[in-house]
Write an enzyme that holds these catalytic residues in place. Structure first.
Site, PDB file in Angstrom:
ATOM      1  CG  HIS A  81      -0.410  -0.045   2.539  1.00 60.06           C
ATOM      2  ND1 HIS A  81       0.361   0.967   3.085  1.00 60.06           N
ATOM      3  CD2 HIS A  81      -0.499  -0.993   3.504  1.00 60.06           C
ATOM      4  CE1 HIS A  81       0.701   0.660   4.314  1.00 60.06           C
ATOM      5  NE2 HIS A  81       0.212  -0.535   4.596  1.00 60.06           N
ATOM      6  CB  CYS A 140       1.229  -3.677   4.958  1.00 62.96           C
ATOM      7  SG  CYS A 140      -0.411  -4.246   5.453  1.00 62.96           S
TER       8      CYS A 140
END
EC number: 2.-.-.-
Length: 173
Positions: free
Chosen positions: A130, A148
Protein backbone atom coordinates in the site's frame (compact mmCIF):
# COMPACT_ATOMS: atom_id res chain seq x y z
CA UNK A 1 -41.91 25.02 -25.79
CA UNK A 2 -42.35 22.62 -22.87
CA UNK A 3 -40.47 19.89 -24.78
CA UNK A 4 -37.58 22.28 -25.45
CA UNK A 5 -37.44 23.27 -21.76
CA UNK A 6 -37.46 19.62 -20.67
CA UNK A 7 -34.71 18.80 -23.16
CA UNK A 8 -32.62 21.70 -21.87
CA UNK A 9 -33.15 20.58 -18.25
CA UNK A 10 -32.18 17.02 -19.17
CA UNK A 11 -28.98 18.20 -20.88
CA UNK A 12 -28.08 20.38 -17.89
CA UNK A 13 -28.75 17.48 -15.49
CA UNK A 14 -26.47 15.19 -17.53
CA UNK A 15 -23.73 17.85 -17.55
CA UNK A 16 -23.99 18.28 -13.76
CA UNK A 17 -23.85 14.52 -13.12
CA UNK A 18 -20.94 14.08 -15.52
CA UNK A 19 -18.96 16.80 -13.78
CA UNK A 20 -19.40 15.08 -10.39
CA UNK A 21 -17.27 12.11 -11.39
CA UNK A 22 -14.27 14.17 -12.41
CA UNK A 23 -13.49 15.25 -8.84
CA UNK A 24 -11.72 18.36 -7.68
CA UNK A 25 -9.28 19.52 -10.34
CA UNK A 26 -6.72 20.24 -7.60
CA UNK A 27 -6.74 16.54 -6.58
CA UNK A 28 -4.82 14.37 -9.05
CA UNK A 29 -6.49 11.16 -10.22
CA UNK A 30 -4.91 8.25 -8.35
CA UNK A 31 -6.11 5.66 -10.87
CA UNK A 32 -3.41 5.33 -13.52
CA UNK A 33 -3.36 3.36 -16.77
CA UNK A 34 -0.65 0.87 -17.74
CA UNK A 35 -0.08 -0.63 -21.19
CA UNK A 36 3.40 -2.12 -20.86
CA UNK A 37 4.52 -5.74 -20.53
CA UNK A 38 2.63 -7.78 -17.93
CA UNK A 39 4.10 -8.18 -14.46
CA UNK A 40 4.74 -11.91 -14.09
CA UNK A 41 6.18 -11.82 -10.58
CA UNK A 42 6.96 -9.56 -7.66
CA UNK A 43 10.11 -10.03 -5.61
CA UNK A 44 10.47 -8.44 -2.19
CA UNK A 45 13.84 -8.47 -0.45
CA UNK A 46 13.11 -7.37 3.09
CA UNK A 47 16.77 -7.01 4.10
CA UNK A 48 17.39 -4.65 1.17
CA UNK A 49 14.03 -2.87 1.65
CA UNK A 50 13.29 -3.32 -2.08
CA UNK A 51 10.32 -4.45 -4.15
CA UNK A 52 10.89 -5.52 -7.78
CA UNK A 53 8.25 -5.86 -10.50
CA UNK A 54 9.40 -8.37 -13.11
CA UNK A 55 8.12 -9.42 -16.52
CA UNK A 56 9.67 -12.71 -17.59
CA UNK A 57 13.38 -12.11 -17.00
CA UNK A 58 13.18 -8.31 -17.31
CA UNK A 59 13.07 -5.87 -14.41
CA UNK A 60 10.25 -3.39 -14.99
CA UNK A 61 10.40 -1.31 -11.80
CA UNK A 62 12.20 -1.19 -8.46
CA UNK A 63 10.88 0.52 -5.32
CA UNK A 64 12.18 1.32 -1.84
CA UNK A 65 9.83 -0.09 0.79
CA UNK A 66 8.83 0.14 4.43
CA UNK A 67 7.89 -3.01 6.33
CA UNK A 68 6.24 -4.06 9.56
CA UNK A 69 7.36 -2.58 12.88
CA UNK A 70 9.41 -5.73 13.50
CA UNK A 71 11.09 -6.13 10.09
CA UNK A 72 13.33 -9.09 10.92
CA UNK A 73 11.84 -12.59 10.73
CA UNK A 74 8.75 -14.20 9.26
CA UNK A 75 5.25 -13.26 10.40
CA UNK A 76 4.07 -15.92 12.86
CA UNK A 77 0.90 -14.56 14.43
CA UNK A 78 -1.53 -11.68 14.46
CA UNK A 79 -0.06 -8.57 16.05
CA UNK A 80 3.62 -9.54 15.85
CA UNK A 81 4.34 -6.55 13.58
CA UNK A 82 6.24 -8.70 11.07
CA UNK A 83 5.94 -8.87 7.30
CA UNK A 84 5.39 -12.46 6.05
CA UNK A 85 8.03 -14.37 4.11
CA UNK A 86 7.27 -16.96 1.45
CA UNK A 87 5.31 -17.28 -1.77
CA UNK A 88 1.90 -15.65 -2.00
CA UNK A 89 -0.33 -14.21 -4.73
CA UNK A 90 -2.00 -10.89 -5.47
CA UNK A 91 -5.63 -11.53 -4.59
CA UNK A 92 -7.48 -8.19 -4.31
CA UNK A 93 -7.38 -4.46 -4.99
CA UNK A 94 -8.67 -1.67 -2.75
CA UNK A 95 -9.09 1.70 -4.47
CA UNK A 96 -10.50 3.18 -1.23
CA UNK A 97 -7.65 2.26 1.10
CA UNK A 98 -6.82 4.52 4.03
CA UNK A 99 -3.26 4.20 2.68
CA UNK A 100 -4.11 5.81 -0.69
CA UNK A 101 -4.42 2.52 -2.67
CA UNK A 102 -3.70 -1.07 -1.67
CA UNK A 103 -3.07 -4.41 -3.32
CA UNK A 104 -3.86 -7.54 -1.30
CA UNK A 105 -1.43 -10.40 -0.69
CA UNK A 106 -2.90 -13.89 -0.12
CA UNK A 107 -1.49 -14.24 3.41
CA UNK A 108 -2.16 -16.42 5.39
CA UNK A 109 -1.42 -19.67 3.59
CA UNK A 110 -2.47 -23.03 5.05
CA UNK A 111 1.09 -23.36 6.40
CA UNK A 112 0.83 -19.95 8.10
CA UNK A 113 -2.50 -20.92 9.71
CA UNK A 114 -1.07 -24.23 10.96
CA UNK A 115 2.06 -22.54 12.33
CA UNK A 116 0.06 -19.96 14.30
CA UNK A 117 -2.38 -22.62 15.51
CA UNK A 118 0.51 -24.72 16.84
CA UNK A 119 1.26 -21.78 19.18
CA UNK A 120 -2.42 -21.38 20.07
CA UNK A 121 -2.59 -18.11 18.11
CA UNK A 122 -4.23 -16.66 15.00
CA UNK A 123 -2.09 -15.91 11.92
CA UNK A 124 -3.57 -12.49 11.23
CA UNK A 125 -4.39 -11.28 7.75
CA UNK A 126 -5.02 -8.20 5.66
CA UNK A 127 -1.46 -7.99 4.40
CA UNK A 128 -1.15 -5.48 1.56
CA UNK A 129 1.24 -3.53 -0.59
CA UNK A 130 0.00 0.00 0.00
CA UNK A 131 0.85 3.68 -0.14
CA UNK A 132 1.65 5.93 2.78
CA UNK A 133 -1.61 7.76 3.09
CA UNK A 134 -1.89 10.46 5.75
CA UNK A 135 -0.76 8.10 8.54
CA UNK A 136 2.47 7.01 6.85
CA UNK A 137 3.32 10.55 5.79
CA UNK A 138 2.75 11.80 9.36
CA UNK A 139 4.97 9.07 10.87
CA UNK A 140 7.79 9.77 8.41
CA UNK A 141 9.90 6.85 9.62
CA UNK A 142 10.87 3.43 8.25
CA UNK A 143 9.15 0.18 9.13
CA UNK A 144 5.90 1.46 10.59
CA UNK A 145 3.24 -0.90 9.22
CA UNK A 146 1.47 -3.74 11.04
CA UNK A 147 3.11 -6.19 8.59
CA UNK A 148 2.34 -4.70 5.20
CA UNK A 149 4.71 -3.43 2.52
CA UNK A 150 4.47 0.35 2.06
CA UNK A 151 5.66 2.53 -0.82
CA UNK A 152 5.09 6.20 -1.67
CA UNK A 153 1.60 7.15 -2.80
CA UNK A 154 2.76 7.90 -6.37
CA UNK A 155 4.44 4.48 -6.49
CA UNK A 156 1.37 2.51 -5.34
CA UNK A 157 -0.52 4.22 -8.16
CA UNK A 158 1.93 2.65 -10.66
CA UNK A 159 1.91 -0.72 -8.90
CA UNK A 160 -1.90 -0.76 -8.65
CA UNK A 161 -2.16 -0.17 -12.42
CA UNK A 162 0.52 -2.72 -13.34
CA UNK A 163 -0.66 -5.73 -11.30
CA UNK A 164 -3.38 -8.27 -11.95
CA UNK A 165 -4.90 -10.90 -9.64
CA UNK A 166 -2.88 -14.10 -9.42
CA UNK A 167 0.59 -12.57 -9.87
CA UNK A 168 2.96 -14.41 -7.51
CA UNK A 169 4.88 -12.46 -4.89
CA UNK A 170 8.09 -13.90 -3.46
CA UNK A 171 8.95 -12.33 -0.10
CA UNK A 172 12.51 -13.05 1.04
CA UNK A 173 14.22 -12.21 4.36
Amino acid sequence: MIRAARALIAILAIAVVASCGSGDSSTPNKMKAYSGPPVTQIVVKKGERKLYLISGKSLLKKYDINLGKQPIGDKQYEGDGKTPEGVYFIDRFNPNSRYHLSVGISYPSARDVAEAASMGLRPGGDIFIHGLGPEGRALNRPDWTAGCIAVKDEEIEEIFAMLRPGVPIFIYP
